[in-house]
Enzyme design. Structure first.
Site, PDB file in Angstrom:
ATOM      1  N   ASN A  17     -12.949  -3.067   2.939  1.00 40.94           N
ATOM      2  CA  ASN A  17     -13.078  -1.941   3.048  1.00 40.94           C
ATOM      3  C   ASN A  17     -14.435  -2.445   1.666  1.00 40.94           C
ATOM      4  OD1 ASN A  17     -12.170  -1.000   5.176  1.00 40.94           O
ATOM      5  ND2 ASN A  17     -10.878   0.191   3.824  1.00 40.94           N
ATOM      6  N   ASP A  68       1.070  -1.026   0.046  1.00 37.18           N
ATOM      7  CA  ASP A  68       0.125  -0.077  -0.103  1.00 37.18           C
ATOM      8  C   ASP A  68       1.188   1.442  -0.512  1.00 37.18           C
ATOM      9  OD1 ASP A  68      -2.923   0.555   0.794  1.00 37.18           O
ATOM     10  OD2 ASP A  68      -1.780   1.877   0.703  1.00 37.18           O
ATOM     11  N   GLY A 124     -15.345   2.946   4.061  1.00 36.89           N
ATOM     12  CA  GLY A 124     -14.272   4.113   3.728  1.00 36.89           C
ATOM     13  C   GLY A 124     -13.313   3.169   2.286  1.00 36.89           C
ATOM     14  N   GLN A 125     -14.279   2.755   1.704  1.00 40.29           N
ATOM     15  CA  GLN A 125     -14.183   2.506   0.324  1.00 40.29           C
ATOM     16  C   GLN A 125     -13.389   3.369  -1.033  1.00 40.29           C
ATOM     17  OE1 GLN A 125     -16.101  -0.870  -1.550  1.00 40.29           O
ATOM     18  NE2 GLN A 125     -14.773  -1.319  -3.194  1.00 40.29           N
ATOM     19  N   SER A 126     -12.203   3.410  -0.850  1.00 43.11           N
ATOM     20  CA  SER A 126     -11.920   4.956  -1.771  1.00 43.11           C
ATOM     21  C   SER A 126     -11.419   4.289  -3.228  1.00 43.11           C
ATOM     22  CB  SER A 126     -10.468   5.426  -1.613  1.00 43.11           C
ATOM     23  OG  SER A 126      -9.555   3.936  -1.656  1.00 43.11           O
ATOM     24  N   HIS A 171     -10.451  -5.216  -2.993  1.00 40.33           N
ATOM     25  CA  HIS A 171      -9.023  -5.802  -2.292  1.00 40.33           C
ATOM     26  C   HIS A 171      -9.126  -6.004  -0.994  1.00 40.33           C
ATOM     27  CE1 HIS A 171     -10.343  -1.111  -2.397  1.00 40.33           C
ATOM     28  NE2 HIS A 171      -9.453  -0.682  -1.166  1.00 40.33           N
TER      29      HIS A 171
HETATM   30  P1  AMP Z   1      -9.517   1.350   0.414  1.00 39.55           P
HETATM   31  O1  AMP Z   1      -9.936   3.006   0.954  1.00 39.55           O
HETATM   32  O2  AMP Z   1     -10.207   0.406   1.494  1.00 39.55           O
HETATM   33  O3  AMP Z   1     -10.184   1.830  -0.679  1.00 39.55           O
HETATM   34  O4  AMP Z   1      -7.877   1.241   0.397  1.00 39.55           O
HETATM   35  C1  AMP Z   1      -7.660   1.777  -0.586  1.00 39.55           C
HETATM   36  C2  AMP Z   1      -5.836   1.891  -0.622  1.00 39.55           C
HETATM   37  O5  AMP Z   1      -5.665   1.930  -1.724  1.00 39.55           O
HETATM   38  C3  AMP Z   1      -5.283   2.719   0.159  1.00 39.55           C
HETATM   39  O6  AMP Z   1      -4.439   2.756   1.886  1.00 39.55           O
HETATM   40  C4  AMP Z   1      -4.809   3.393  -0.603  1.00 39.55           C
HETATM   41  O7  AMP Z   1      -3.594   3.933  -0.200  1.00 39.55           O
HETATM   42  C5  AMP Z   1      -4.366   2.017  -1.492  1.00 39.55           C
HETATM   43  N1  AMP Z   1      -3.802   3.036  -2.484  1.00 39.55           N
HETATM   44  C6  AMP Z   1      -4.550   3.868  -3.578  1.00 39.55           C
HETATM   45  N2  AMP Z   1      -3.472   3.619  -5.051  1.00 39.55           N
HETATM   46  C7  AMP Z   1      -2.718   2.822  -4.712  1.00 39.55           C
HETATM   47  C8  AMP Z   1      -1.475   2.969  -5.782  1.00 39.55           C
HETATM   48  N3  AMP Z   1      -1.367   3.591  -6.677  1.00 39.55           N
HETATM   49  N4  AMP Z   1      -0.177   1.892  -5.227  1.00 39.55           N
HETATM   50  C9  AMP Z   1      -0.437   1.680  -3.732  1.00 39.55           C
HETATM   51  N5  AMP Z   1      -2.229   1.271  -3.481  1.00 39.55           N
HETATM   52  C10 AMP Z   1      -2.627   2.858  -3.219  1.00 39.55           C
END
Ligand code: AMP
Length: 113
Positions: A86, A29, A92-94, A99
């Site tokens: 998430n 991450d 908080g899924q972003s 994943h």
């Molecule tokens: P979530 O908030 O559960 O959707 O987690 C998304 C995760 O993706 C976050 O912890 C970010 O830090 C991670 N993330 C987003 N873009 C990248 C990337 N290009 N490489 C590695 N991690 C990423």
């Protein structure tokens, strides 16, 4: 292709890969929340657990098995680790590509925030 994780799968965006196979890719991450913080994603675009169907069973199983491989490769299989998926805005899924976060290397509080 606008999905950032699909672009990691294709190699268009670099990632620090831990392992991969024909179903999944695992990479560190970008913003680690623990000494070990690795994301495991299916190669195939699935939005999240909430939208998964029977056709995604193999990919989801592969994600969980890969979490175990990642924990072993990162040295936290014995001490313990957490797998977080998430799912949706309240969680908080972003990134809208399923994943699993593999977190370890420190004591993890419960309940999560
Ligand atoms: P979530 O908030 O559960 O959707 O987690 C998304 C995760 O993706 C976050 O912890 C970010 O830090 C991670 N993330 C987003 N873009 C990248 C990337 N290009 N490489 C590695 N991690 C990423």
């Amino acid at each position: 292709m606008s999905c950032v994780f699909c672009r990691i799968v294709s190699g268009e965006i670099p990632a620090n890969r831990v392992m991969e196979n024909d179903q999944v890719v695992a990479f560190h991450d970008l913003g680690p929340k623990a000494p070990v913080h690795v994301l495991v994603i299916p190669r195939r675009h699935v939005v999240n657990v909430g939208s998964a169907g029977p056709e995604d069973a193999e990919a989801l199983g592969a994600v969980l098995l890969a979490c175990r491989e990642v924990a072993e490769a990162c040295g936290v299989a014995e001490s313990g680790f957490r797998v977080v998926l998430n799912t949706g805005p309240a969680a908080g899924q972003s990134v809208d590509h399923l994943h699993a976060h593999v977190l370890g290397g420190r004591s993890l509080g419960w309940p999560p925030g």
